[in-house]
Design an enzyme around this catalytic site. Structure first.
Site, PDB file in Angstrom:
ATOM      1  N   ASP A  27       6.275   2.416   9.864  1.00 29.26           N
ATOM      2  CA  ASP A  27       4.886   2.850   9.743  1.00 29.26           C
ATOM      3  C   ASP A  27       4.816   3.989   8.731  1.00 29.26           C
ATOM      4  OD1 ASP A  27       2.120   3.363  10.333  1.00 29.26           O
ATOM      5  OD2 ASP A  27       2.419   2.435  12.288  1.00 29.26           O
ATOM      6  N   HIS A  78       4.912   2.806   5.422  1.00 32.21           N
ATOM      7  CA  HIS A  78       3.529   2.663   4.961  1.00 32.21           C
ATOM      8  C   HIS A  78       3.088   3.826   4.076  1.00 32.21           C
ATOM      9  CE1 HIS A  78       2.553  -0.213   8.570  1.00 32.21           C
ATOM     10  NE2 HIS A  78       3.536  -0.644   7.797  1.00 32.21           N
TER      11      HIS A  78
END
Ligand code: NAG
Ligand code: NAG
Length: 401
Positions: A220, A243
């Site tokens: 993430d 991310h």
């Protein structure tokens, strides 16, 4: 005679020197957990409770040491305030159980709370043992929030976190809430690319934080910057996979505090889905994100290197209210180079209030077309960026891509 006297002088100075060094070392009292009953391959919970109790109450500087070896830890909660500065030196591995039971939403697996002058150091590892937790049931549900955060720092101030590793957290790796004057240096944060919500460092309601020289590979956000973050500097961080580094997501809740004063410089992004991003929820209430600076960044095969997304709405989970009322202003993207794996070098999608004072300066991004073939381009909405220096590709030409 003269020789003897010289010898004595030498001896005396030696004694004084030794005395001084003993005083300075005894100034710091050490608490080795193996003296409190912890053994490699055995449980460490009670030894940590006992060592912390004594260390935190010591008037001298205290250092808790977890020596090399793997120790089983079900949960640790270190509560201050302490009498003096405390260092927690982790040279071994703290291993969490595979099952995530006994935690409620937002809990830390290891929590430090209400402590001033804390140092967490050492070359050891907080191993969250999360591989059984990330499966599909974590996707698109609140189940993930029940999973413990590897390291929770609540209301910790004037403190330092350095050199250790956070591995395979079940949820976020490190969460900072209500922190002030903190530095994170030379950390290694790692989880597989396909792990869910394993953000590297998440910050909220915290001021004057520096994150430097860290390597973050995760499933993430490498770093996510929540509401109420002020004066954050991120420098020399290598991010990816993951991310990217995100301001947000903002606006999911009412009464969020402004994000103000974020600088991200000298960072590298490798194979991430985003580079630097500002994201606010579709339909979000009034809010502020301002004074955000992203400079001297290298992108390697990044899907969306530069992105403001005020229509953030993963898996259609937002209200019917359109637009975001979070006002984004004073944003610079400067000296950014490298490659994008999609044609969208920039995505600048602003909300109900147009983004103000967005500057793009010296940008050189090639679309490698690894994911989607095509020339690098951009999507823009409610924004008129100020452009200077060399900009390749030019932004906001073909708006409705
Ligand atoms: C910010 O925090 C650092 C410690 O990380 C401290 O040395 C510095 O004085 C703080 N600056 C301000 C303005 O509070
Ligand atoms: C943060 O550091 C500054 C400057 O050293 C100091 O004045 C302030 O009291 C510190 N904040 C906290 C909460 O300790």
């Amino acid at each position: 005679m003269g020789l003897q006297r010289n010898k004595n002088v030498l001896l005396i100075s030696l004694v004084v020197l030794v005395a001084i060094s003993v005083v300075t070392t005894t100034n710091c009292q050490t608490f080795d957990v193996t003296k409190y009953g912890a053994k490699p391959d055995g449980p460490i919970d009670q030894a940590l409770v006992d060592a912390w109790k004594e260390a935190c109450a010591t008037p001298a500087k205290a250092k808790i040491i977890v020596p090399k070896g793997t120790y089983k830890l079900s949960k640790a909660f270190f509560l201050g305030p302490c009498k003096s500065p405390v260092e927690f030196q982790l040279d071994g591995i703290l291993m969490a159980p595979a099952a995530a039971s006994g935690f409620k939403s937002g809990d830390g697996w290891v929590t430090f709370e209400r402590i001033q002058h804390l140092t967490v150091s050492g070359t050891g590892t907080f191993d969250g043992n999360g591989k059984d937790s990330w499966g599909a049931k974590c996707k698109r549900t609140d189940y993930c929030a029940q999973l413990p955060i590897n390291l929770r720092l609540n209301y910790v101030t004037d403190s330092e976190f350095k050199d250790f590793t956070s591995k395979d957290s079940k949820q976020f790796h490190i969460t900072v809430l209500g922190g002030e004057n903190l530095s994170f240096k030379n950390l290694k944060i790692t989880a597989p690319e396909d792990s869910w919500t394993t953000d590297g460092i998440h910050l909220g309601r915290s001021t004057n934080i520096t994150i430097s020289d860290c390597t973050i590979t995760t499933g993430d956000d490498c770093i996510s910057i929540g509401d109420g973050t002020k004066k954050l500097t991120v420098t020399k961080v290598s991010c990816g996979p993951g991310h990217g580094i995100s301001v947000g997501s903002l606006g999911k809740y009412k009464n969020e505090l402004p994000v103000e004063g974020v600088t991200v410089t000298d960072c590298t992004f490798k194979g991430t889905s985003n580079g630097v991003r500002v994201k606010t929820w579709e339909g979000s209430p009034e809010g502020i994100a301002t004074d955000l600076h992203f400079e001297k960044l290298t992108m390697e095969n990044v899907e969306n290197p530069i992105i403001i997304d005020q229509e953030y709405c993963p898996w259609g989970s937002c209200s019917d209210v359109k637009g975001s009322k979070i006002k984004v202003s004073k944003v610079t993207f400067k000296d950014i180079k490298g490659t994008a794996s999609t044609p969208f070098a920039y995505k600048l999608v602003c909300g109900l209030y147009p983004c103000e004072n967005v500057q793009l300066m010296n940008i050189n991004l090639q679309s490698t077309g690894a994911k989607i073939a095509g020339k690098a381009t951009s999507v823009c909405k409610n924004v008129k960026p100020q452009i200077s220096g060399t900009i390749n590709p030019p932004p906001c030409i073909d708006s409705a891509a």
